[in-house]
Design a protein around this motif. Structure first.
Motif, PDB file in Angstrom:
ATOM      1  N   LEU A  98      31.826  40.304  23.529  1.00 29.72           N
ATOM      2  CA  LEU A  98      30.830  40.833  22.594  1.00 29.72           C
ATOM      3  C   LEU A  98      31.446  41.880  21.658  1.00 29.72           C
ATOM      4  CD1 LEU A  98      27.764  41.198  25.009  1.00 29.72           C
ATOM      5  CD2 LEU A  98      28.039  39.517  23.174  1.00 29.72           C
ATOM      6  N   VAL A  99      32.275  42.754  22.220  1.00 28.48           N
ATOM      7  CA  VAL A  99      32.908  43.786  21.398  1.00 28.48           C
ATOM      8  C   VAL A  99      33.828  43.149  20.366  1.00 28.48           C
ATOM      9  CG1 VAL A  99      34.531  45.715  21.416  1.00 28.48           C
ATOM     10  CG2 VAL A  99      32.715  45.597  23.138  1.00 28.48           C
TER      11      VAL A  99
ATOM     12  N   GLN B  68      33.677  40.137  19.088  1.00 22.10           N
ATOM     13  CA  GLN B  68      32.880  39.450  18.077  1.00 22.10           C
ATOM     14  C   GLN B  68      32.296  40.430  17.067  1.00 22.10           C
ATOM     15  OE1 GLN B  68      29.892  37.307  20.249  1.00 22.10           O
ATOM     16  NE2 GLN B  68      31.359  35.936  21.240  1.00 22.10           N
ATOM     17  N   ARG B  69      31.739  41.531  17.566  1.00 24.20           N
ATOM     18  CA  ARG B  69      30.988  42.449  16.718  1.00 24.20           C
ATOM     19  C   ARG B  69      31.870  43.423  15.939  1.00 24.20           C
ATOM     20  NH1 ARG B  69      26.065  43.306  21.157  1.00 24.20           N
ATOM     21  NH2 ARG B  69      25.458  41.089  21.138  1.00 24.20           N
ATOM     22  N   THR B  70      33.146  43.500  16.313  1.00 19.67           N
ATOM     23  CA  THR B  70      34.082  44.314  15.526  1.00 19.67           C
ATOM     24  C   THR B  70      35.026  43.434  14.711  1.00 19.67           C
ATOM     25  OG1 THR B  70      35.711  44.413  17.327  1.00 19.67           O
ATOM     26  CG2 THR B  70      34.053  46.174  17.244  1.00 19.67           C
ATOM     27  N   ASN B  71      34.718  42.121  14.648  1.00 23.85           N
ATOM     28  CA  ASN B  71      35.594  41.177  13.931  1.00 23.85           C
ATOM     29  C   ASN B  71      37.040  41.275  14.420  1.00 23.85           C
ATOM     30  OD1 ASN B  71      33.530  40.115  12.215  1.00 23.85           O
ATOM     31  ND2 ASN B  71      33.673  41.985  10.984  1.00 23.85           N
TER      32      ASN B  71
ATOM     33  N   GLN C 108      29.557  53.747  14.431  1.00 20.24           N
ATOM     34  CA  GLN C 108      29.210  52.328  14.436  1.00 20.24           C
ATOM     35  C   GLN C 108      29.917  51.602  15.593  1.00 20.24           C
ATOM     36  OE1 GLN C 108      30.671  50.028  11.132  1.00 20.24           O
ATOM     37  NE2 GLN C 108      29.133  48.425  11.387  1.00 20.24           N
ATOM     38  N   GLU C 109      31.186  51.892  15.792  1.00 21.21           N
ATOM     39  CA  GLU C 109      31.939  51.261  16.879  1.00 21.21           C
ATOM     40  C   GLU C 109      31.403  51.691  18.241  1.00 21.21           C
ATOM     41  OE1 GLU C 109      36.282  50.822  14.659  1.00 21.21           O
ATOM     42  OE2 GLU C 109      35.692  52.731  15.585  1.00 21.21           O
TER      43      GLU C 109
ATOM     44  N   ILE D  45      28.324  49.725  18.979  1.00 17.28           N
ATOM     45  CA  ILE D  45      28.680  48.351  19.358  1.00 17.28           C
ATOM     46  C   ILE D  45      29.066  48.314  20.836  1.00 17.28           C
ATOM     47  CG2 ILE D  45      30.471  46.582  19.105  1.00 17.28           C
ATOM     48  CD1 ILE D  45      30.419  47.179  16.082  1.00 17.28           C
TER      49      ILE D  45
ATOM     50  N   ASP E 276      25.882  48.864  23.118  1.00 20.03           N
ATOM     51  CA  ASP E 276      25.010  47.683  23.168  1.00 20.03           C
ATOM     52  C   ASP E 276      25.664  46.554  23.959  1.00 20.03           C
ATOM     53  OD1 ASP E 276      23.138  49.012  21.651  1.00 20.03           O
ATOM     54  OD2 ASP E 276      23.709  48.071  19.754  1.00 20.03           O
ATOM     55  N   ALA E 277      26.946  46.325  23.727  1.00 15.41           N
ATOM     56  CA  ALA E 277      27.655  45.260  24.439  1.00 15.41           C
ATOM     57  C   ALA E 277      27.695  45.548  25.937  1.00 15.41           C
ATOM     58  CB  ALA E 277      29.069  45.110  23.890  1.00 15.41           C
TER      59      ALA E 277
END
Length: 328
Positions: A52-53, A55-58, A252-253, A256, A259-260
């Motif tokens: 998840l991390v 994916q969400r941090t590209n 923001q990080e 992420i 939530d993950a």
């Protein structure tokens, strides 16, 4: 000139010892620690967290979990996280008892009525207090995993507290766990987890205590054929990040990661509940005698000295106990 070269070399060496700080947008490679196998609920939960991390941090934050204690045992991994060489991990809270005082509360015997009660406490008042203490020692708590109710398993039947008296029971290296077993009348024997099977087999110990999946997956049921559902402890586990990594993240990080972590905890808890049922069926099919304890009050009454020692003189900890007990 020679002095200049020496100073330059010293500066390079010192810089190499500093925590690595990536430039904005640069990918970060994170190392994660897990004592369990990759297919264990905790291992799968940590892998979900990493996915998840990423994916969400590209893929700016790329996480790799080293399962099965590849990076050392838990005490070693805790120190490595505090030093910054391990970035994230799933830890049992018991080894923190001497480092983070509030972890002693959730380790107290017979504190939680059931799994739901434990989850309400750790997702709320208990988790908030523990997170404060962990941050003080360089560890950021993100979410809480289930670790199941721990019960006794022994080489001969245990039906009442009297049956435990004098038995050598393996415990974790923790003053509280030693006192817990002494309160039961047992002879607590601290041992590394990896030595339990051979110690049971050779008679060094008469029993140990753990949850259904650990009892089954380690095959301890082959040498300790009696499982008594004392459910004396239901200590949650923490999914955490080292404070050195955390401080280098922007808000923001951090969001992420939070939530993950919570999503991975919900996933792990579901897997855990399923795994407990599977493990119990497996050991029962193998002929283990399960001794059900329906009235735990005779056991719980023996624990008053433990509560007094670990919370009686500390208003903060005794207040935590009270608030947990008052939860619906």
């Amino acid at each position: 000139m020679k002095l200049t070269r020496v100073l330059k070399a010293a500066a390079i060496a010192a810089a190499a010892l500093l925590p690595w700080a990536p430039t904005p947008g640069q990918a970060q490679e994170w190392r994660g620690w897990n004592i369990h196998a990759a297919d264990y609920p905790n291992g799968r939960g940590m892998d979900r967290f990493g996915e998840l991390v990423m994916q969400r941090t590209n893929n700016r934050i790329r996480m790799r979990t080293y399962h099965s204690a590849q990076l050392g045992q838990q005490d070693e991994a805790i120190q490595q996280m505090r030093l910054g060489s391990i970035d994230f991990a799933n830890f049992n809270l018991s080894p923190f008892n001497n480092l983070a005082p509030s972890t002693q509360v959730v380790t107290l015997p017979f504190l939680f009525r059931n799994v739901e009660h434990m989850q309400r406490a750790i997702d709320g008042v208990a988790g908030e207090e523990i997170a404060k203490d962990l941050e003080q020692i360089g560890i950021i708590a993100l979410a809480w995993y289930d670790a199941g109710a721990r019960s006794l398993y022994t080489v001969r039947p245990v039906r009442t507290p009297a049956d435990v008296r004098g038995m050598k029971i393996r415990v974790q290296t923790s003053d509280l766990w030693i006192d817990l077993m002494r309160a039961m009348g047992a002879n607590p024997t601290p041992l590394p987890f990896g030595e339990v099977f051979t110690s049971l087999q050779s008679g060094v110990i008469d029993g140990a205590e753990n949850n259904w999946p650990s009892y089954e997956s380690t095959r301890h049921f082959e040498v300790a054929r009696f499982y008594t559902t004392t459910e004396h402890s239901n200590v949650p586990e923490v999914l955490a990040v080292g404070v050195q990594r955390w401080r280098r993240l922007n808000e923001q990080e951090r969001n992420i990661l939070r939530d993950a972590a919570r999503e991975s905890a919900a996933f792990q808890r579901q897997l855990w509940a399923e795994r407990e049922q599977v493990s119990r069926r497996r050991v029962e099919a193998a002929g283990v005698t399960v001794i059900e304890i329906t009235d735990r009050s005779p056991w719980a009454q023996l624990m008053e000295p433990v509560y007094q020692k670990y919370t009686g003189n500390n208003p903060r900890l005794s207040g935590m106990v009270q608030r947990i007990r008052e939860l619906p």
